[in-house]
Every structure is written in structure tokens, then in C-alpha cells.
Enzyme design. Structure first.
Site, mmCIF file in Angstrom:
data_model
loop_
_atom_site.group_PDB
_atom_site.id
_atom_site.type_symbol
_atom_site.label_atom_id
_atom_site.label_comp_id
_atom_site.label_asym_id
_atom_site.label_seq_id
_atom_site.Cartn_x
_atom_site.Cartn_y
_atom_site.Cartn_z
ATOM 1 N N GLY A 67 32.709 30.961 14.879
ATOM 2 C CA GLY A 67 32.324 30.416 16.174
ATOM 3 C C GLY A 67 31.811 28.986 16.061
ATOM 4 N N THR A 68 31.061 28.712 15.015
ATOM 5 C CA THR A 68 30.485 27.367 14.852
ATOM 6 C C THR A 68 31.592 26.325 14.746
ATOM 7 O OG1 THR A 68 28.542 28.287 13.753
ATOM 8 C CG2 THR A 68 29.000 25.952 13.368
ATOM 9 N N ASN A 123 23.457 34.345 23.794
ATOM 10 C CA ASN A 123 23.230 35.217 22.641
ATOM 11 C C ASN A 123 21.843 35.869 22.650
ATOM 12 O OD1 ASN A 123 23.059 32.281 22.252
ATOM 13 N ND2 ASN A 123 22.021 32.763 20.343
ATOM 14 N N GLN A 141 29.652 35.582 22.368
ATOM 15 C CA GLN A 141 28.879 36.796 22.662
ATOM 16 C C GLN A 141 29.487 37.655 23.761
ATOM 17 O OE1 GLN A 141 26.553 38.119 20.968
ATOM 18 N NE2 GLN A 141 25.846 36.457 19.661
ATOM 19 N N SER A 165 34.301 34.509 17.794
ATOM 20 C CA SER A 165 33.956 34.715 16.389
ATOM 21 C C SER A 165 34.184 36.169 15.999
ATOM 22 C CB SER A 165 32.484 34.340 16.180
ATOM 23 O OG SER A 165 32.072 34.692 14.890
ATOM 24 N N GLY A 166 34.886 36.388 14.873
ATOM 25 C CA GLY A 166 35.262 37.750 14.470
ATOM 26 C C GLY A 166 34.098 38.694 14.245
ATOM 27 N N HIS A 167 32.999 38.185 13.637
ATOM 28 C CA HIS A 167 31.953 39.128 13.209
ATOM 29 C C HIS A 167 31.081 39.640 14.348
ATOM 30 C CE1 HIS A 167 28.194 36.500 12.820
ATOM 31 N NE2 HIS A 167 29.115 35.580 12.988
ATOM 32 N N THR A 182 44.871 26.022 4.077
ATOM 33 C CA THR A 182 45.579 27.282 3.891
ATOM 34 C C THR A 182 44.809 28.411 4.567
ATOM 35 O OG1 THR A 182 46.463 26.493 1.807
ATOM 36 C CG2 THR A 182 46.514 28.880 2.151
ATOM 37 N N CYS A 233 19.823 32.535 13.864
ATOM 38 C CA CYS A 233 19.675 31.272 13.147
ATOM 39 C C CYS A 233 18.228 30.811 13.145
ATOM 40 C CB CYS A 233 20.533 30.191 13.782
ATOM 41 S SG CYS A 233 22.240 30.683 13.916
HETATM 42 N N1 PLP Z 1 27.902 30.741 19.533
HETATM 43 C C1 PLP Z 1 27.132 31.784 19.850
HETATM 44 C C2 PLP Z 1 26.791 32.034 21.279
HETATM 45 C C3 PLP Z 1 26.649 32.631 18.858
HETATM 46 O O1 PLP Z 1 25.870 33.668 19.180
HETATM 47 C C4 PLP Z 1 26.994 32.358 17.509
HETATM 48 C C5 PLP Z 1 26.462 33.195 16.410
HETATM 49 O O2 PLP Z 1 25.376 33.716 16.477
HETATM 50 C C6 PLP Z 1 27.813 31.256 17.243
HETATM 51 C C7 PLP Z 1 28.248 30.468 18.267
HETATM 52 C C8 PLP Z 1 28.219 30.915 15.834
HETATM 53 O O3 PLP Z 1 29.239 31.778 15.395
HETATM 54 P P1 PLP Z 1 29.522 31.953 13.818
HETATM 55 O O4 PLP Z 1 28.406 32.771 13.278
HETATM 56 O O5 PLP Z 1 30.834 32.674 13.769
HETATM 57 O O6 PLP Z 1 29.623 30.587 13.240
#
Ligand code: PLP
Length: 399
Positions: free
Chosen positions: A70-71, A151, A179, A199-201, A237, A325
Site C-alpha cells: 500500500g505504501t 485505518n 482498509q 495492499s495484500g496483507h 522483476t 505504524c
Molecule cells: N494505507 C492505509 C490506510 C493503511 O492502513 C496502510 C497500512 O497500515 C497502508 C496504507 C500501508 O500499506 P502497506 O503496509 O502495504 O505498505
């Protein structure tokens, strides 16, 4: 029995995702850019994942660019669009004050590089008003970025209305849907956005992999340069096993979404009602009607959130204070502060976020245990005069 209620931080891998990843690691080692059999096998994995992600969003595979999460998707959206549009004089960026750090700190970095940036305020329930956007947008605005779901509190933003205002001024609209993906049905045409991060996780897929959906025709500059991967939009890759996992997670989410959403909502509402009736001085933060179904953010009067988090962890219950974070830093939540909540309420807030593995029995155990834990912490604070945090830190050392 340990109870995991921190799914907005991350989710466990679905077993079928783990299987697909293990298989891809063992069998599909080829480079997807290679023309031979081994390369084409790996390429098929990547193509299948792209189709599954596109299907989850209601987009087309060619619009999906894979990233490291996601970042990176947020970075590519903001930096890529800002750079692509700078030459036309559009050097203004807008985001909401409650975005994830992936957006906020990217905006700060772009400010240092000469872009003008504006943060949109939110109301007491964490929602951006379209009028606030209309007030600050101008003909130099390149991109507006407002997240789909928050989030920390789960609140949903009026993305469709905000995107329409952005488009009236010729700006692109990006939404961070990290989210909401997998928790709500996402209809790209109804949302009307140009760029969407996931974001996959966060939906039972692997960590370190995600995607940016880029509406057909939207031009972005690559921020990671190199080979011609991802149609020249993201070099490197491909991480084939992670993408195989992402594809299976996306497919699973497409199939289970509505059942999960209603189950999450039922369990979340049960948890919330149980806490509010069992614990005095507990209050829900955010908009109770407009939010993702798995999230509840609650402040506990007279309690330090970190103490409560540790006390719950000692009982085998995993929750979070605000975003992953910033947890552990005791930094007050920028989201709750932007909502104008009093300091004490900000410092006493806990996020409960549910997922596919949670059961009624687990929720009921939390409802039963929480009142006694809160009472104990309040007594500790009152009796000793020392902070409950110090008390619980001592309890943890003793445990
Ligand atoms: N954006 C939001 C709203 C999130 O909650 C998060 C992760 O907590 C991210 C971005 C970042 O995603 P990633 O952990 O895949 O870098």
C-alpha cells in the site's frame, strides 16, 4: 485461547494463499519476462493475479500495476501523478488530514520539492466535507487524495462526491482503499476515482505486495525506473510467489466479501454493544453508520490506551492503539486529533478490528474480561497515584 482483534494492522494468510505461494516458490521460479516455458509459467501466475485483482475492483487487468504494498501504491499515485502533471503548471496537491502516513509523509516530501499542498479538515466523526474541498481546490490542483476507509476509526469518506469536485477542476482523484478492499464491495465506476491503492496483507494475502489501479488513459511518471515491467509504470522483476498469493486472496475476497462483511458487522456490533453496556465511560469514535464493518474505535475514560493494550495482551487479547505504524511511540493519533477530540479521549482510545477467524465465543470473552481489566486499571491509577502505564509495565515485567 489467544484472540486476534488487530486485523487493520495485518491479517493472517488464508491457507489457500499460503498453498499458492509455496507452489509458486517451488515450481514457478522462471522470470516472467523470459519467453521460454519457465518464464511463461511464471507470467501466467502474474497474469492470473492481475485478472483477480481487476475482478475484485471491477476494473480491467491492464489498469492494475503491482507494487510492494500500500505504501508504494500511495507513493506511485501521488509522486507519479504530481510529476506527470507538473509541466502543465499543476503543482498543487490536496489530501485529507486523516490519511495514513504513506500519503501524509509523501505529501510532505513533495512540499520540500516545491509542490504546494493543502490538508482538508474533518468533522468530529472524521469525515471530509465536499464543501471543504470545493473551498481549496483550484486550477493548479494536480491530485486530490482522500482515503476510502480510515485505518484507525474505519470511517468511510464521501469519495464519489469528492472525486466529482476534483474532476470539475481538472484534477485527478486518488483514494487509498487499503482498509476497504476485501471488506466492502468496491465499484470503481460508482466511486469515480482515477487511482486506487490496495495492499495484500490487509485481506488475508501476503505482506510486501499490493497494487495501484490506474484508470485507463491516466498518465503517471514511473517513480521506480529500470526495465519495462508493468507497462513501463513500475520497473523490477515481479515477486511471483507474492503475486500468486495476492491473486488467490483477491479471488477469495471476491467470493466471500458479502458473507464476511455481514459477519464482521454482526460481531463488531455485538462487541461494541457489550463493551458500551459493560464499561462505564466508554465511547465510540468515528461515524457509527458510515464505516467499514470490521472496525470499532473506543475511548475509555480515565485509562491510558497503552496500559489497556498491555493488560489485554496479558490476557491473550490483541488490539491496537491507533495505527500500527505509530503504536509503541505513545504519539497521539493524528486522526483523533484532527477530529478535535479532547486530549484525554485521544490518549484513551483502542482500536478493535475483526477478521475472518473471529468467533462469537471470542467476542463474548472480550466482553466478559474487559470490564474487570478497565476497573483494575482505574483502581491502580487512583490508588497509587502513579500512572497506570507504569503499573502495567511492572505487571508485565512480573508476568
Ligand atoms: N494505507 C492505509 C490506510 C493503511 O492502513 C496502510 C497500512 O497500515 C497502508 C496504507 C500501508 O500499506 P502497506 O503496509 O502495504 O505498505
Amino acid at each position: 485461547m489467544r484472540i486476534y482483534l488487530d486485523h487493520n494492522a495485518t491479517t493472517p494468510l488464508a491457507p489457500s494463499v499460503a498453498d499458492a505461494m509455496a507452489q509458486a516458490m517451488r515450481e514457478d521460479f522462471g522470470n516472467p519476462s523470459s519467453v521460454h516455458y519457465f518464464g511463461q509459467r511464471a507470467k501466467r501466475r502474474v497474469d492470473d493475479a492481475r485478472s483477480a485483482v481487476a475482478a475484485l475492483l471491477g476494473g480491467t487487468p491492464a489498469e492494475v500495476v503491482f507494487t510492494s504494498g500500500g505504501t508504494e501504491a500511495d507513493n506511485l499515485a501521488l509522486r507519479g501523478a504530481a510529476e506527470a502533471r507538473a509541466a502543465s503548471g499543476r503543482r498543487h496537491l490536496i489530501a485529507s488530514a486523516v490519511e495514513h502516513e504513506a500519503v501524509l509523509n509523501t505529501l510532505k516530501a513533495l512540499t520540500r520539492l516545491g509542490w504546494r499542498t493543502t490538508l482538508l479538515p474533518v468533522d468530529a466523526s472524521g469525515i471530509v466535507s465536499p464543501a471543504a474541498l470545493a473551498d481549496v481546490i483550484d486550477d493548479e490542483t494536480a491530485v486530490v487524495s482522500v482515503m476510502h476507509a480510515n485505518n484507525e476509526i474505519g470511517t468511510l469518506q464521501p469519495v464519489t462526491d469528492l472525486a466529482a469536485i476534483a474532476h470539475e477542476h481538472g484534477a485527478l482523484f486518488h483514494t487509498d482503499a487499503v482498509q476497504s478492499t476485501g471488506k466492502l464491495s468496491i465499484d470503481l465506476s460508482a466511486l469515480g476515482v482515477d487511482l486506487l491503492s490496495l495492499s495484500g496483507h490487509k485481506f488475508n494475502g501476503p505482506k510486501g505486495v499490493g497494487a495501484l489501479w490506474i484508470r485507463r488513459g491516466v498518465r503517471l511518471s514511473a517513480i521506480q525506473t529500470g526495465g519495462r515491467h508493468e507497462r513501463n509504470r513500475r520497473a523490477g522483476t515481479e515477486n511471483v510467489p507474492a503475486l500468486a498469493g495476492l491473486g488467490v486472496a483477491a479471488d477469495l475476497a471476491s467470493r466471500t466479501l458479502s458473507e464476511h462483511a455481514s459477519r464482521f458487522a454482526t460481531l463488531r456490533d455485538r462487541l461494541e454493544a457489550g463493551i458500551l453496556s459493560g464499561v462505564s465511560g466508554a465511547v465510540v469514535n468515528g461515524d457509527c453508520a458510515r464505516r467499514v464493518p470490521n472496525t470499532s474505535n473506543i475511548s475509555f475514560d480515565g485509562i491510558e490506551a497503552e496500559s489497556l493494550l498491555i493488560a489485554l495482551d496479558l490476557e491473550g487479547i490483541a488490539v491496537s492503539t491507533g495505527s500500527a505504524c505509530s503504536s509503541g511511540t505513545l504519539e497521539p493519533s493524528h486522526v483523533l486529533r484532527a477530529m478535535g477530540l479532547p486530549h484525554q479521549r485521544v490518549q484513551s482510545s483502542i482500536r478493535f478490528s475483526l477478521g475472518a477467524g473471529n468467533t462469537v465465543e471470542q467476542i463474548d470473552r472480550v466482553i466478559i474480561e474487559l470490564p474487570a481489566i478497565v476497573r483494575r486499571l482505574r483502581d491502580l491509577t487512583r490508588a497509587s497515584g502513579r500512572s497506570a502505564a507504569a503499573g502495567m509495565a511492572a505487571a508485565r515485567r512480573d508476568a
